[in-house]
Scaffold this motif. Structure first.
Motif, short mmCIF file in Angstrom:
data_model
loop_
_atom_site.label_atom_id
_atom_site.label_comp_id
_atom_site.label_asym_id
_atom_site.label_seq_id
_atom_site.Cartn_x
_atom_site.Cartn_y
_atom_site.Cartn_z
N THR A 176 -10.80 68.16 -19.20
CA THR A 176 -9.95 68.47 -18.06
C THR A 176 -8.62 67.73 -18.20
O THR A 176 -8.48 66.84 -19.05
CB THR A 176 -10.61 68.04 -16.73
OG1 THR A 176 -10.75 66.61 -16.74
CG2 THR A 176 -11.97 68.70 -16.58
N LEU A 177 -7.67 68.10 -17.34
CA LEU A 177 -6.41 67.35 -17.32
C LEU A 177 -6.65 65.88 -17.02
O LEU A 177 -6.02 65.00 -17.59
CB LEU A 177 -5.47 67.94 -16.27
CG LEU A 177 -4.71 69.22 -16.64
CD1 LEU A 177 -3.88 69.67 -15.45
CD2 LEU A 177 -3.82 69.00 -17.86
N GLN A 178 -7.60 65.61 -16.12
CA GLN A 178 -7.91 64.24 -15.76
C GLN A 178 -8.43 63.45 -16.95
O GLN A 178 -8.12 62.26 -17.11
CB GLN A 178 -8.95 64.22 -14.62
CG GLN A 178 -9.17 62.85 -13.99
CD GLN A 178 -7.92 62.32 -13.32
OE1 GLN A 178 -7.15 63.07 -12.73
NE2 GLN A 178 -7.70 61.01 -13.43
N ASP A 179 -9.21 64.11 -17.81
CA ASP A 179 -9.70 63.45 -19.03
C ASP A 179 -8.54 62.98 -19.90
O ASP A 179 -8.52 61.85 -20.39
CB ASP A 179 -10.59 64.39 -19.84
CG ASP A 179 -11.91 64.69 -19.16
OD1 ASP A 179 -12.37 63.84 -18.36
OD2 ASP A 179 -12.49 65.76 -19.42
N LEU A 180 -7.55 63.86 -20.09
CA LEU A 180 -6.40 63.52 -20.92
C LEU A 180 -5.55 62.44 -20.26
O LEU A 180 -5.07 61.51 -20.93
CB LEU A 180 -5.54 64.75 -21.18
CG LEU A 180 -6.20 65.90 -21.95
CD1 LEU A 180 -5.18 67.02 -22.20
CD2 LEU A 180 -6.78 65.42 -23.28
N PHE A 193 -5.29 58.86 -22.29
CA PHE A 193 -4.02 58.52 -22.93
C PHE A 193 -3.01 57.90 -21.97
O PHE A 193 -1.85 57.67 -22.36
CB PHE A 193 -3.43 59.78 -23.59
CG PHE A 193 -4.31 60.34 -24.66
CD1 PHE A 193 -4.30 59.79 -25.93
CD2 PHE A 193 -5.17 61.40 -24.40
CE1 PHE A 193 -5.12 60.29 -26.93
CE2 PHE A 193 -5.99 61.92 -25.39
CZ PHE A 193 -5.97 61.36 -26.66
N GLN A 194 -3.44 57.64 -20.73
CA GLN A 194 -2.58 56.98 -19.74
C GLN A 194 -1.25 57.71 -19.59
O GLN A 194 -0.16 57.15 -19.74
CB GLN A 194 -2.34 55.52 -20.14
CG GLN A 194 -3.60 54.66 -20.16
CD GLN A 194 -4.23 54.54 -18.78
OE1 GLN A 194 -3.63 54.00 -17.84
NE2 GLN A 194 -5.45 55.03 -18.65
N ILE A 195 -1.35 59.02 -19.28
CA ILE A 195 -0.16 59.86 -19.13
C ILE A 195 -0.22 60.56 -17.78
O ILE A 195 -1.29 60.63 -17.13
CB ILE A 195 -0.05 60.91 -20.26
CG1 ILE A 195 -1.33 61.75 -20.34
CG2 ILE A 195 0.25 60.23 -21.60
CD1 ILE A 195 -1.29 62.84 -21.39
N SER A 196 0.91 61.11 -17.35
CA SER A 196 0.97 61.83 -16.08
C SER A 196 0.42 63.25 -16.24
O SER A 196 0.22 63.73 -17.36
CB SER A 196 2.42 61.89 -15.58
OG SER A 196 3.20 62.69 -16.47
N LYS A 197 0.22 63.93 -15.10
CA LYS A 197 -0.26 65.30 -15.12
C LYS A 197 0.75 66.21 -15.81
O LYS A 197 0.37 67.09 -16.60
CB LYS A 197 -0.52 65.78 -13.69
CG LYS A 197 -1.07 67.20 -13.61
CD LYS A 197 -1.37 67.59 -12.17
CE LYS A 197 -1.92 69.02 -12.09
NZ LYS A 197 -2.21 69.40 -10.67
N ALA A 252 0.52 65.70 -19.50
CA ALA A 252 -0.71 66.28 -20.03
C ALA A 252 -0.56 67.79 -20.21
O ALA A 252 -1.00 68.37 -21.21
CB ALA A 252 -1.88 65.97 -19.10
N LEU A 253 0.08 68.46 -19.23
CA LEU A 253 0.29 69.91 -19.34
C LEU A 253 1.21 70.24 -20.51
O LEU A 253 0.98 71.21 -21.25
CB LEU A 253 0.88 70.43 -18.03
CG LEU A 253 -0.09 70.50 -16.83
CD1 LEU A 253 0.67 70.78 -15.54
CD2 LEU A 253 -1.15 71.57 -17.08
N ARG A 254 2.27 69.43 -20.69
CA ARG A 254 3.19 69.67 -21.81
C ARG A 254 2.47 69.45 -23.14
O ARG A 254 2.68 70.19 -24.10
CB ARG A 254 4.40 68.74 -21.71
CG ARG A 254 5.42 69.15 -20.65
CD ARG A 254 6.79 68.54 -20.96
NE ARG A 254 6.70 67.09 -21.05
CZ ARG A 254 6.98 66.26 -20.03
NH1 ARG A 254 7.35 66.76 -18.85
NH2 ARG A 254 6.89 64.96 -20.19
N ASP A 255 1.60 68.45 -23.18
CA ASP A 255 0.87 68.16 -24.42
C ASP A 255 -0.09 69.29 -24.78
O ASP A 255 -0.25 69.63 -25.96
CB ASP A 255 0.10 66.84 -24.30
CG ASP A 255 1.02 65.63 -24.38
OD1 ASP A 255 2.20 65.81 -24.71
OD2 ASP A 255 0.54 64.50 -24.12
N ILE A 256 -0.71 69.89 -23.77
CA ILE A 256 -1.62 71.02 -24.03
C ILE A 256 -0.84 72.19 -24.61
O ILE A 256 -1.28 72.85 -25.56
CB ILE A 256 -2.36 71.42 -22.74
CG1 ILE A 256 -3.38 70.35 -22.36
CG2 ILE A 256 -3.08 72.77 -22.94
CD1 ILE A 256 -4.07 70.59 -21.03
#
Length: 325
Positions: free
Chosen positions: A21-25, A29-33, A36-40
């Motif tokens: 899930t986004l929460q897992d990422l 990795f201690q990143i914002s939501k 995380a969306l950009r990384d996906i």
């Protein structure tokens, strides 16, 4: 962490989890939501077969395992690995017979010229001081795998006590005793390897010096279920003295507390009482010489409160030392 490095680690993370899930990422990795969306999106551009599952219990799923690129290390990680390898230099006995020399050669050959020069500069700026291994332990791999595989073994154990026959000499060799144990973990301290184990012969948790373990053999005895999930940290809280154990108490100052943190055993701990700190614990009757030598290492930073016999034994130990001067 650089984005390219985070992408590499994220690929390995989702390849292992398969569902995330986004929460897992965000947590891993201690990143914002938003990040995380950009990384996906970046992962999808790299060809990661990610499928979105919508709904209350939705998330992301990896459609198939990916072929991952070789593991690479950044400069800080390389330096950390080099520092970690220095711990191997002191030990002639290691599980799986790994040696510092062969590992060091492989590590150095995989580095670039710049990285190799950095390591050489570190070597000439940092001094690693070690306690040299005092005695070889030939059965480390056997003991470690017995702990990992959760099996009960039979050993012959040379406890180091001097027998009546040997008292005229300086030898500390005693007749080996057969013990049945379930190993839990190994650790190295002050030049020796130790095995934390449950002693089925004594029905108690015990610590064995690995160099004194002779002829270990796997048995058909069913392992104890409550031992299976234990690790090295757990065993300290499970330590229980025998009914013959002798409790002791010593007042200890700040210098002594620092020495305690450097070396202590599961049967010992620090306690606060009336603005004073005490080293408390217990020792078995046959361990009197051992506990006296251990407490002597504290010098003037401790004062034995009880028992009187331990205080007398430590005083006699110091008198014997004076007679050798």
């Amino acid at each position: 962490m650089k984005k390219s490095e985070r992408m590499n680690q994220m690929l390995r993370f989702i390849n292992q989890k398969q569902q995330f899930t986004l929460q897992d990422l965000m947590q891993e990795f201690q990143i914002s939501k938003r990040t995380a969306l950009r990384d996906i999106s970046s992962l999808e551009e790299l060809g990661a077969p990610i499928y979105v599952e919508y709904g209350r219990y939705g998330g992301y799923r990896l459609l198939q395992h990916m072929q991952l690129p070789p593991i690479s290390f950044n400069t800080g990680e390389l330096h950390a690995l080099y520092f970690a390898m220095q711990a191997l230099r002191s030990f002639s006995s290691l599980p799986f017979q790994a040696t510092f020399r062969t590992i060091h050669e492989k590590f150095m050959s995989a580095l670039s010229d710049k990285q190799r020069q950095d390591i050489e500069n570190i070597k000439h700026r940092v001094s690693f001081k070690h306690t040299e291994q005092i005695k070889d332990s030939k059965n480390l791999e056997f003991l470690l795998m017995a702990a990992v595989q959760n099996v009960v073994i039979q050993i012959e154990y040379q406890n180091g006590r001097t027998t009546e026959k040997d008292k005229s000499s300086r030898s500390s060799i005693s007749t080996p005793r057969v013990r049945t144990i379930q190993p839990i973990a190994l650790y190295a301290m002050k030049g020796y390897w130790y095995c934390q184990a449950y002693d089925l012969s004594k029905d108690a948790y015990r610590v064995f010096r690995c160099d004194r373990i002779i002829s270990p053999e796997v048995t058909d005895i069913e392992p104890l279920a409550h031992i299976k999930e234990l690790n090295l940290q757990d065993t300290h809280s499970l330590w229980e003295p025998s009914r013959h154990a002798i409790p002791f108490q010593c007042q200890i100052d700040e210098v002594g507390m620092e020495l305690f943190q450097q070396e202590h055993f599961p049967s010992m701990k620090l306690e606060e009482s009336k603005e004073q700190t005490y080293l408390v614990g217990s020792y078995e009757p046959h361990e009197l010489d051992f506990i006296v030598r251990y407490l002597a290492g504290y010098g003037k930073s401790i004062q034995i409160v009880k028992p009187a016999r331990l205080k007398d034994a430590l005083r006699q130990y110091y008198l014997d030392l004076l007679n050798h001067i």
